[in-house]
Design a protein around this motif. Structure first.
Motif, PDB file in Angstrom:
ATOM      1  N   TRP A 199      89.918 -27.354  36.420  1.00 47.38           N
ATOM      2  CA  TRP A 199      91.293 -27.804  36.658  1.00 47.38           C
ATOM      3  C   TRP A 199      91.346 -28.756  37.852  1.00 47.38           C
ATOM      4  CZ3 TRP A 199      95.706 -27.492  33.976  1.00 47.38           C
ATOM      5  CH2 TRP A 199      95.811 -26.554  32.936  1.00 47.38           C
ATOM      6  N   ALA A 200      90.635 -28.439  38.925  1.00 47.69           N
ATOM      7  CA  ALA A 200      90.667 -29.272  40.126  1.00 47.69           C
ATOM      8  C   ALA A 200      90.129 -30.667  39.855  1.00 47.69           C
ATOM      9  CB  ALA A 200      89.869 -28.601  41.254  1.00 47.69           C
ATOM     10  N   ILE A 201      89.013 -30.759  39.157  1.00 47.07           N
ATOM     11  CA  ILE A 201      88.419 -32.070  38.855  1.00 47.07           C
ATOM     12  C   ILE A 201      89.350 -32.871  37.944  1.00 47.07           C
ATOM     13  CG2 ILE A 201      86.518 -33.242  37.692  1.00 47.07           C
ATOM     14  CD1 ILE A 201      84.706 -30.951  38.636  1.00 47.07           C
ATOM     15  N   GLY A 202      89.847 -32.224  36.897  1.00 53.55           N
ATOM     16  CA  GLY A 202      90.704 -32.922  35.945  1.00 53.55           C
ATOM     17  C   GLY A 202      91.978 -33.450  36.577  1.00 53.55           C
ATOM     18  N   GLN A 212      86.169 -16.756  38.466  1.00 51.60           N
ATOM     19  CA  GLN A 212      87.051 -17.846  38.053  1.00 51.60           C
ATOM     20  C   GLN A 212      86.609 -19.214  38.576  1.00 51.60           C
ATOM     21  OE1 GLN A 212      91.231 -17.344  38.086  1.00 51.60           O
ATOM     22  NE2 GLN A 212      91.171 -15.137  37.843  1.00 51.60           N
ATOM     23  N   ARG A 213      85.464 -19.272  39.188  1.00 56.06           N
ATOM     24  CA  ARG A 213      85.016 -20.511  39.818  1.00 56.06           C
ATOM     25  C   ARG A 213      84.987 -21.687  38.846  1.00 56.06           C
ATOM     26  NH1 ARG A 213      79.335 -20.010  42.645  1.00 56.06           N
ATOM     27  NH2 ARG A 213      78.795 -19.486  40.488  1.00 56.06           N
ATOM     28  N   SER A 214      84.406 -21.515  37.680  1.00 54.68           N
ATOM     29  CA  SER A 214      84.292 -22.613  36.718  1.00 54.68           C
ATOM     30  C   SER A 214      85.662 -23.037  36.191  1.00 54.68           C
ATOM     31  CB  SER A 214      83.391 -22.201  35.552  1.00 54.68           C
ATOM     32  OG  SER A 214      82.076 -21.940  36.006  1.00 54.68           O
ATOM     33  N   LEU A 215      86.507 -22.054  35.902  1.00 53.61           N
ATOM     34  CA  LEU A 215      87.857 -22.344  35.408  1.00 53.61           C
ATOM     35  C   LEU A 215      88.636 -23.208  36.396  1.00 53.61           C
ATOM     36  CD1 LEU A 215      90.350 -21.776  33.516  1.00 53.61           C
ATOM     37  CD2 LEU A 215      90.775 -19.778  34.964  1.00 53.61           C
ATOM     38  N   LEU A 216      88.662 -22.769  37.638  1.00 49.46           N
ATOM     39  CA  LEU A 216      89.455 -23.472  38.641  1.00 49.46           C
ATOM     40  C   LEU A 216      88.831 -24.802  39.040  1.00 49.46           C
ATOM     41  CD1 LEU A 216      90.450 -20.354  40.766  1.00 49.46           C
ATOM     42  CD2 LEU A 216      91.887 -21.639  39.167  1.00 49.46           C
ATOM     43  N   LEU A 217      87.514 -24.879  39.034  1.00 51.21           N
ATOM     44  CA  LEU A 217      86.853 -26.139  39.346  1.00 51.21           C
ATOM     45  C   LEU A 217      87.183 -27.183  38.283  1.00 51.21           C
ATOM     46  CD1 LEU A 217      84.925 -27.713  41.169  1.00 51.21           C
ATOM     47  CD2 LEU A 217      83.025 -26.848  39.779  1.00 51.21           C
ATOM     48  N   ALA A 249      97.196 -24.292  35.546  1.00 49.15           N
ATOM     49  CA  ALA A 249      96.047 -23.759  36.271  1.00 49.15           C
ATOM     50  C   ALA A 249      96.349 -22.387  36.850  1.00 49.15           C
ATOM     51  CB  ALA A 249      95.636 -24.727  37.388  1.00 49.15           C
ATOM     52  N   VAL A 250      97.514 -22.240  37.483  1.00 53.13           N
ATOM     53  CA  VAL A 250      97.821 -20.967  38.137  1.00 53.13           C
ATOM     54  C   VAL A 250      98.103 -19.879  37.099  1.00 53.13           C
ATOM     55  CG1 VAL A 250     100.321 -21.360  38.430  1.00 53.13           C
ATOM     56  CG2 VAL A 250      99.093 -19.918  40.055  1.00 53.13           C
ATOM     57  N   VAL A 251      98.737 -20.230  35.982  1.00 53.23           N
ATOM     58  CA  VAL A 251      98.993 -19.231  34.936  1.00 53.23           C
ATOM     59  C   VAL A 251      97.676 -18.802  34.280  1.00 53.23           C
ATOM     60  CG1 VAL A 251     100.032 -18.896  32.654  1.00 53.23           C
ATOM     61  CG2 VAL A 251     101.372 -19.914  34.493  1.00 53.23           C
ATOM     62  N   ALA A 252      96.809 -19.756  33.999  1.00 53.16           N
ATOM     63  CA  ALA A 252      95.513 -19.416  33.401  1.00 53.16           C
ATOM     64  C   ALA A 252      94.708 -18.496  34.315  1.00 53.16           C
ATOM     65  CB  ALA A 252      94.721 -20.688  33.114  1.00 53.16           C
ATOM     66  N   SER A 253      94.784 -18.752  35.610  1.00 51.55           N
ATOM     67  CA  SER A 253      94.052 -17.927  36.565  1.00 51.55           C
ATOM     68  C   SER A 253      94.612 -16.513  36.616  1.00 51.55           C
ATOM     69  CB  SER A 253      94.113 -18.571  37.957  1.00 51.55           C
ATOM     70  OG  SER A 253      93.443 -17.775  38.914  1.00 51.55           O
ATOM     71  N   LYS A 284      95.135 -25.790  46.863  1.00 51.65           N
ATOM     72  CA  LYS A 284      94.067 -26.774  47.063  1.00 51.65           C
ATOM     73  C   LYS A 284      94.130 -27.869  46.001  1.00 51.65           C
ATOM     74  CE  LYS A 284      90.818 -23.572  49.276  1.00 51.65           C
ATOM     75  NZ  LYS A 284      89.487 -22.912  49.179  1.00 51.65           N
ATOM     76  N   ILE A 285      94.408 -27.479  44.761  1.00 53.26           N
ATOM     77  CA  ILE A 285      94.524 -28.463  43.692  1.00 53.26           C
ATOM     78  C   ILE A 285      95.673 -29.420  43.984  1.00 53.26           C
ATOM     79  CG2 ILE A 285      95.195 -28.731  41.262  1.00 53.26           C
ATOM     80  CD1 ILE A 285      93.556 -26.190  40.684  1.00 53.26           C
TER      81      ILE A 285
END
Length: 252
Positions: free
Chosen positions: A18-21, A11-16, A79-83, A123-124
């Protein structure tokens, strides 16, 4: 080499993303904060949206901050639901079967995914607060708002975790109904953004976990609802773990 590490890697790319956006969105809103009194003076309807009609200048800024904090928290629900719901895709396509064929139990697999999702959204949340503080500092030259902005954003985290925990519960108990988690995200977004204008009934407002949290910084931080929502999130996660251990696997 661990379930947690595997989930984090997958899930690294997915969460990254969301974090950047969301950090950039926080930066943008932070830069807007100093201009709020002028914006509301030229557009009085905005005061109604943020619930600060007729307020003094300082109160306008606080009301805007409270609105932005909860607005950003609602977006982070995505973000949390997608994860969490990445689990459904992994199971339905059969990829989870390879993991569960090892000594990794269903409980461990779901717990690892939940932990990754919840730690990531925490973290986000911190990054969103930092983005707000940085944007504000760039616009005003004041660098003393980091703790208030980060703390204010964290004050709404339990609401986000409840929505994420609902996704866990649905996945464990009703896997073909996980779309209801996205419906919950849509509902809290509607309640936060248009609740005042639509005049939603109190009983409808109460469905949203965010309606029970103190409107920081307009109101003082309240410990009891903060902890209560964390307990609700824990109970929902527990229900999801229980259900996942007992239900049949998805086949598509």
């Amino acid at each position: 080499h661990t379930p947690f590490g595997l989930v984090a890697r997958v899930q690294r790319s997915l969460l990254l993303g969301w974090a950047i956006g969301l950090t950039l969105l926080g930066l943008l809103y932070g830069a807007v904060i100093p201009t709020i009194p002028d914006l509301i003076a030229s557009n009085p309807e905005m005061a109604d949206v943020v619930g600060a009609s007729g307020a003094a200048e300082d109160a306008l800024v606080d009301a805007f901050l409270a609105y932005i904090f909860v607005f950003m928290a609602v977006i982070s629900c995505g973000a949390v639901v997608a994860s969490v719901l990445r689990l459904r895709t992994e199971e339905a396509t059969g990829r989870a079967e390879a993991v569960l064929a090892t000594p990794v139990s269903r409980t461990t697999w779901l717990a690892a995914t939940t932990a990754v999702a919840f730690l990531a959204v925490t973290k986000i949340t911190v990054l969103m607060g930092l983005g707000l503080a940085l944007g504000y500092a760039v616009g005003t030259g004041e660098w003393d708002q980091v703790l208030p902005q980060v703390g204010g954003q964290l004050a709404y985290l339990p609401g986000t975790l409840v929505i994420g925990a609902l996704a866990v519960a649905l996945y464990g108990l009703l896997p073909r109904g996980t779309g209801l988690a996205w419906a919950a995200v849509a509902f809290v977004a509607l309640q936060v953004m248009l609740g005042e204008l639509l005049g939603l009934a109190d009983v409808v407002d109460a469905i949203s976990p965010f309606s029970h949290l103190a409107a920081v910084p307009v109101d003082d931080f309240a410990v009891l609802p903060f902890l209560t929502l964390l307990l609700v999130a824990s109970a929902l996660v527990g229900a999801g773990l229980w259900g996942f251990r007992r239900r049949d696997a998805l086949t598509g």
